[in-house]
Design a protein around this motif. Structure first.
Motif, PDB file in Angstrom:
ATOM      1  N   ILE A  91       0.840  -1.209   0.000  1.00 45.59           N
ATOM      2  CA  ILE A  91       0.000   0.000   0.000  1.00 45.59           C
ATOM      3  C   ILE A  91       0.870   1.251   0.000  1.00 45.59           C
ATOM      4  O   ILE A  91       0.605   2.226  -0.716  1.00 45.59           O
ATOM      5  N   GLN A  92       1.944   1.227   0.773  1.00 46.72           N
ATOM      6  CA  GLN A  92       2.815   2.391   0.906  1.00 46.72           C
ATOM      7  C   GLN A  92       3.573   2.705  -0.385  1.00 46.72           C
ATOM      8  O   GLN A  92       4.137   3.793  -0.511  1.00 46.72           O
ATOM      9  N   PHE A  97      -1.381   7.468  -3.858  1.00 46.69           N
ATOM     10  CA  PHE A  97      -1.613   7.658  -2.430  1.00 46.69           C
ATOM     11  C   PHE A  97      -0.767   8.815  -1.907  1.00 46.69           C
ATOM     12  O   PHE A  97      -1.263   9.744  -1.271  1.00 46.69           O
ATOM     13  N   HIS A  98       0.510   8.816  -2.200  1.00 46.87           N
ATOM     14  CA  HIS A  98       1.398   9.887  -1.744  1.00 46.87           C
ATOM     15  C   HIS A  98       1.075  11.211  -2.453  1.00 46.87           C
ATOM     16  O   HIS A  98       1.162  12.284  -1.847  1.00 46.87           O
ATOM     17  N   ILE A 125      -0.797   7.893   5.871  1.00 50.30           N
ATOM     18  CA  ILE A 125      -1.426   6.807   6.623  1.00 50.30           C
ATOM     19  C   ILE A 125      -2.682   6.317   5.915  1.00 50.30           C
ATOM     20  O   ILE A 125      -3.546   7.104   5.531  1.00 50.30           O
ATOM     21  N   ALA A 126      -2.764   5.001   5.750  1.00 52.56           N
ATOM     22  CA  ALA A 126      -3.978   4.361   5.251  1.00 52.56           C
ATOM     23  C   ALA A 126      -4.577   3.543   6.381  1.00 52.56           C
ATOM     24  O   ALA A 126      -3.850   2.906   7.148  1.00 52.56           O
ATOM     25  N   PRO A 258       8.503   6.844   7.250  1.00 51.76           N
ATOM     26  CA  PRO A 258       7.334   6.113   6.750  1.00 51.76           C
ATOM     27  C   PRO A 258       6.517   5.517   7.899  1.00 51.76           C
ATOM     28  O   PRO A 258       7.065   5.191   8.954  1.00 51.76           O
ATOM     29  N   HIS A 259       5.238   5.358   7.672  1.00 45.80           N
ATOM     30  CA  HIS A 259       4.358   4.778   8.671  1.00 45.80           C
ATOM     31  C   HIS A 259       4.808   3.350   9.006  1.00 45.80           C
ATOM     32  O   HIS A 259       5.017   2.538   8.112  1.00 45.80           O
ATOM     33  N   PHE A 260       4.959   3.053  10.266  1.00 42.78           N
ATOM     34  CA  PHE A 260       5.436   1.778  10.819  1.00 42.78           C
ATOM     35  C   PHE A 260       6.929   1.539  10.589  1.00 42.78           C
ATOM     36  O   PHE A 260       7.495   0.615  11.154  1.00 42.78           O
TER      37      PHE A 260
END
Length: 329
Positions: A91-92, A97-98, A125-126, A258-260
């Protein structure tokens, strides 16, 4: 308190978009603004289709003709679990998305609220929310303890498909930002923390809406908000959120990662074509400040209870998975 049963409607801010002073006054008074049809739905549909292709490939949702409906199959996954992160890393890497964080309409509202030079955090974030999984909703919380940095941090949230209240849209505790930073306790939902609401909050109204594709909710870092339970029988709630801050304001390193943090930016950007949405923040003005872990801390007793809740949830989830498998057989 049953938030859904007592939910009042959002105030729509579309009529204020041409008046920065009035828009900011509404935001400062209520702690949020809700804008109908701000984002081109086609942009959101394109992102949703890329997300659902990934989730179908990972075995989370039905494929084929029903893929775009995001109908879940199998047991739900929690943020941070290996199965979740395997899908989330894909997803990232979705360029659209970005790119959405830089949408002109979105940034026009943010500029009105935070001034020229305001920019989105690269931390995109998704949220991938399963149906019938009410043990782990995103609880009432404030964003500031999770992000820190600027007190003027402002979030935007939007679903990737029409999201009525019954499908788990967001709700806001109107005016809650005026009470400052609240104490925390543990939670199974995203972030593993929730705000402890003082008695005086009983006089405040929870507000929300049936979101249509293109609607956007903006709220401050101190505004208490929550995700309502996704009570659709099959459909996942797919949404995205971005955080913005004024030019020159403080920011923590966490918000530049980045997320996570399971992937590097080089890995995420490897196949992206638009260079303008890559590493852009390095050219912006901001002050890097340390993340205060004490602000996010809970007591040892609360931590033990959180672990116990997690174990009970795991047992219940496994039991549901066995029942589903038995029914299919």
């Amino acid at each position: 308190m049953d938030i859904v049963a007592n939910l009042q409607p959002f105030k729509e801010a579309n009529g204020l978009l041409g008046d920065e002073e009035a828009l900011r006054a509404s935001f400062e008074k209520d702690g949020y603004i809700f804008v109908k049809q701000l984002i081109d739905p086609e942009k959101l549909i394109a992102i949703r289709q890329q997300f659902t292709a990934i989730l179908a490939q990972e075995g989370w949702i039905k494929g084929g003709a029903e893929q775009d409906k995001a109908f879940a199959i199998g047991m739900p996954y929690r943020e941070g679990e290996p199965e979740f992160l395997r899908a989330y890393e894909k997803i990232q890497k979705v360029e659209d998305f970005h790119a959405l964080a830089h949408d002109p309409a979105l940034n026009s509202v943010i500029s009105s609220l935070l001034g020229m030079g305001a920019f989105p955090h690269p931390l995109t974030i998704a949220r991938l929310i399963f149906p019938n999984n009410e043990e782990i909703p995103t609880p009432p919380h404030q964003d500031f303890p999770n992000n820190q940095g600027s007190a003027n941090l402002t979030a935007s949230w939007m679903p990737l498909i029409d999201c009525p209240i019954s499908h788990g849209s967001l709700a806001v505790l109107e005016g809650s930002h005026k009470f400052g930073l609240l104490p925390l306790t543990g939670s199974l939902g995203a972030g593993n923390r929730q705000a402890v609401l003082p008695p005086e909050f009983e006089d405040l109204n929870w507000v929300g809406a049936d979101f249509e594709l293109g609607d956007v909710l903006f709220f401050s870092a101190l505004t208490v908000h929550t995700a309502l339970p996704n009570r659709h029988a099959e459909r996942m709630r797919l949404s995205v959120d971005f955080r913005f801050q004024p030019a020159g304001a403080a920011i923590t390193e966490l918000c530049l990662e980045p997320h996570f943090q399971t992937l590097s930016w080089d890995e995420i950007y490897e196949n992206l074509q638009d260079e303008s949405i890559q590493y852009y923040w390095r050219d912006n003005a901001y002050e890097i400040v340390p993340f205060d872990a004490e602000m996010h801390k809970i007591s040892d007793e609360e931590h033990i209870e959180l672990v116990a809740q997690s174990m009970r949830y795991q047992v219940a989830r496994n039991e549901r998975a066995r029942e589903q498998k038995s029914n299919v057989s």
